[in-house]
Design a protein around this motif. Sequence first.
Motif, short mmCIF file in Angstrom:
data_model
loop_
_atom_site.label_atom_id
_atom_site.label_comp_id
_atom_site.label_asym_id
_atom_site.label_seq_id
_atom_site.Cartn_x
_atom_site.Cartn_y
_atom_site.Cartn_z
N LEU A 1 60.37 53.80 108.09
CA LEU A 1 59.22 54.44 107.42
C LEU A 1 59.61 55.82 106.90
O LEU A 1 60.20 56.62 107.61
CB LEU A 1 58.05 54.59 108.40
CG LEU A 1 56.75 55.08 107.76
CD1 LEU A 1 56.08 53.94 106.99
CD2 LEU A 1 55.80 55.63 108.81
N GLU A 2 59.25 56.04 105.65
CA GLU A 2 59.37 57.39 105.08
C GLU A 2 57.98 58.03 105.08
O GLU A 2 57.00 57.40 104.68
CB GLU A 2 59.89 57.33 103.63
CG GLU A 2 60.00 58.73 103.02
CD GLU A 2 60.38 58.71 101.54
OE1 GLU A 2 60.01 57.75 100.83
OE2 GLU A 2 61.03 59.67 101.08
N ILE A 3 57.91 59.27 105.57
CA ILE A 3 56.66 60.04 105.52
C ILE A 3 56.87 61.20 104.55
O ILE A 3 57.77 62.02 104.73
CB ILE A 3 56.29 60.58 106.91
CG1 ILE A 3 56.13 59.43 107.91
CG2 ILE A 3 54.99 61.39 106.84
CD1 ILE A 3 55.82 59.87 109.33
N VAL A 4 56.05 61.23 103.51
CA VAL A 4 56.15 62.30 102.51
C VAL A 4 55.08 63.35 102.80
O VAL A 4 53.90 63.01 102.97
CB VAL A 4 55.98 61.73 101.09
CG1 VAL A 4 55.98 62.87 100.06
CG2 VAL A 4 57.10 60.76 100.77
N VAL A 5 55.49 64.60 102.88
CA VAL A 5 54.56 65.69 103.19
C VAL A 5 54.02 66.28 101.88
O VAL A 5 54.80 66.64 100.98
CB VAL A 5 55.28 66.81 103.99
CG1 VAL A 5 54.26 67.88 104.40
CG2 VAL A 5 55.96 66.23 105.21
N VAL A 6 52.70 66.37 101.78
CA VAL A 6 52.07 66.95 100.58
C VAL A 6 51.05 68.00 101.00
O VAL A 6 50.68 68.09 102.18
CB VAL A 6 51.39 65.85 99.72
CG1 VAL A 6 52.40 64.82 99.23
CG2 VAL A 6 50.27 65.16 100.51
N ASP A 7 50.57 68.76 100.01
CA ASP A 7 49.64 69.86 100.31
C ASP A 7 48.18 69.44 100.21
O ASP A 7 47.30 70.11 100.76
CB ASP A 7 49.88 71.03 99.34
CG ASP A 7 51.25 71.66 99.54
OD1 ASP A 7 51.71 71.71 100.69
OD2 ASP A 7 51.85 72.09 98.53
N THR B 1 63.83 53.67 112.14
CA THR B 1 64.27 54.84 111.37
C THR B 1 63.05 55.53 110.77
O THR B 1 62.18 54.87 110.20
CB THR B 1 65.21 54.41 110.21
OG1 THR B 1 66.27 53.60 110.73
CG2 THR B 1 65.79 55.63 109.50
N LEU B 2 62.99 56.85 110.91
CA LEU B 2 61.92 57.65 110.29
C LEU B 2 62.55 58.72 109.40
O LEU B 2 63.50 59.38 109.81
CB LEU B 2 61.07 58.33 111.37
CG LEU B 2 60.27 57.44 112.33
CD1 LEU B 2 59.65 58.30 113.42
CD2 LEU B 2 59.19 56.68 111.57
N ILE B 3 62.01 58.88 108.19
CA ILE B 3 62.48 59.94 107.29
C ILE B 3 61.30 60.84 106.97
O ILE B 3 60.17 60.36 106.79
CB ILE B 3 62.96 59.41 105.93
CG1 ILE B 3 63.71 58.10 106.05
CG2 ILE B 3 63.79 60.43 105.20
CD1 ILE B 3 63.94 57.49 104.69
N LEU B 4 61.56 62.13 106.87
CA LEU B 4 60.52 63.07 106.45
C LEU B 4 60.97 63.71 105.13
O LEU B 4 62.06 64.28 105.05
CB LEU B 4 60.34 64.15 107.52
CG LEU B 4 59.06 64.99 107.41
CD1 LEU B 4 57.82 64.10 107.54
CD2 LEU B 4 59.03 66.08 108.47
N SER B 5 60.13 63.59 104.11
CA SER B 5 60.48 64.11 102.79
C SER B 5 59.41 65.10 102.32
O SER B 5 58.23 64.96 102.67
CB SER B 5 60.59 62.97 101.77
OG SER B 5 61.54 62.03 102.19
N SER C 1 68.36 64.79 104.16
CA SER C 1 67.03 64.36 104.57
C SER C 1 66.83 64.59 106.06
O SER C 1 67.77 64.50 106.85
CB SER C 1 66.84 62.87 104.27
OG SER C 1 66.87 62.63 102.90
N SER C 2 65.58 64.86 106.46
CA SER C 2 65.24 64.92 107.88
C SER C 2 65.05 63.49 108.36
O SER C 2 64.17 62.77 107.85
CB SER C 2 63.95 65.71 108.07
OG SER C 2 64.15 67.05 107.71
N ILE C 3 65.85 63.08 109.29
CA ILE C 3 65.82 61.68 109.69
C ILE C 3 65.92 61.56 111.21
O ILE C 3 66.71 62.25 111.85
CB ILE C 3 66.97 60.90 108.98
CG1 ILE C 3 67.04 59.45 109.46
CG2 ILE C 3 68.31 61.58 109.13
CD1 ILE C 3 67.97 58.58 108.64
N LEU C 4 65.08 60.72 111.77
CA LEU C 4 65.13 60.38 113.20
C LEU C 4 65.40 58.89 113.28
O LEU C 4 64.89 58.11 112.47
CB LEU C 4 63.80 60.71 113.88
CG LEU C 4 63.32 62.16 113.86
CD1 LEU C 4 61.96 62.26 114.54
CD2 LEU C 4 64.32 63.07 114.57
#
Length: 483
Positions: free
Chosen positions: A393-399, A364-368, A351-354
Amino acid sequence: MSQRFKVKPLCSYDNNVVEKIQGNYSVYEITEQSIQEILTKGLAVQEELSEINIWKKLDIIEEMGKIWQERLNRGELDEIKELLAKSTGYSEKLIEMELSFVPLILNRENIIQNLKYSLIVNIEALERFVEVKDGESLRIMPAGPAFIISSGNSLIPPLIPSIISLVTGNFTIVKPSLSNYAGVAEVFKTLFSLASINDVAKKMADALLICYFTHDSATLKYLLSKAKIGVVNFWGGEPARSTIAKIVSENPNHPRFIVNGPMTGCAIIDEESSNEENARGLAMNIILYDQQLCSSPTFAIFIGSYESALSFLNLVKKFLNEIGSEMEIQADEASIFLTQSVRRFLQLRGSSILFSNDFRNLWTLILSKKKSILDQVVSVFPAFNLYNRKRFLEIVVVDSMEEALEHVKTLPYSVAFKGIDTVQTIGYAIGNEKRKKLFKELARLGVYRIVPLSDMYMRSAIEPYDGMSLPLSFTKILYCRNR
């Protein structure tokens, strides 16, 4: 052993209590016999209170707010601030901000706006019949006595229904959480001080009882199952909600059971709005109350490219460091270990995590991509539930917006959000031309609040509470035809 904080009832009446030890608290609990005697007097006070001019009652509440502000300015609430910071785990700066909100809750105009947008008739119907059509009148009467059982995530939620209940004429019993008890009691001590010099304040103070009951309390069971209560307003989740609902259902007086259940917030950002202003707004709402409000963003969706989302994530990181360092968290060893374990789990899965390594600002931030990984996380670490995820917080990227809406729709049914009823608040940061469609679709999904991302935590005076009107919940409407 540290000194225990004494939790004593606040009311106008003589009462008998029993002392119970609960953690770091000595709870002085009113006995069942005393509560019966107080309720008998309270019913008489309620009749008198409902006859008092509404504007005079609002003047008293306004005066409470002015006195609170003066005390805040003089530093007289510093001790309460320190006490609440310890009991809630929030930073002193956050508590200071929360104390500064109290005059807004007690603001006369704000309460008037709330009543006007909630009631179906001129608010003077709270003290007399008001003609609404030729020969037809309405009168709004208290539905109480009201018993308010509040949550512990903030000082403000117990104050809002308590004030509304009082100004609509109810004898009002408030059971704050132990973590916020000192703050709630301090606010209403102002009313009791005014009672010595003002007859209306005296009547309002006589209509108020602040007290705490332990879970095994015979008095609590009496209030819920037998007492002549008209309204029980419960703020919180399971299993307490179902337990109390069952007991209330056995009450032969059939009180209304009004529930403000557990909910959460979700942020939706699109690529064209992924600027510094919105990154700061998201970071601020993550830090405030450590995501424990029903409006707090605990999940986010980014509509756009993964690269743009990553750039936005780094902006959020910058503001989490800035704002979070000013509002330090009091994380214990167990929660630090749990958070670190989750981070390692996420890193091992690519996972992309900061994140921050500052234990006083442990964000903590996650990018999914497309799909959330949170259910997997919570399946492995059940303790990492919604209430234990702080500054996470998890941020999910969508189109597309359609994909974003699907995430909002399924959120309450996911393992990671077990226990919530629904999504209460959507904080949006999207282009103007897309908003109309977004708002329309969110309404269909049943969310209760749609607000700009930057001020998800802020409530307007006219806002309903979780889709309902509190003034209507605490009152009943009488109809009279004189022709």
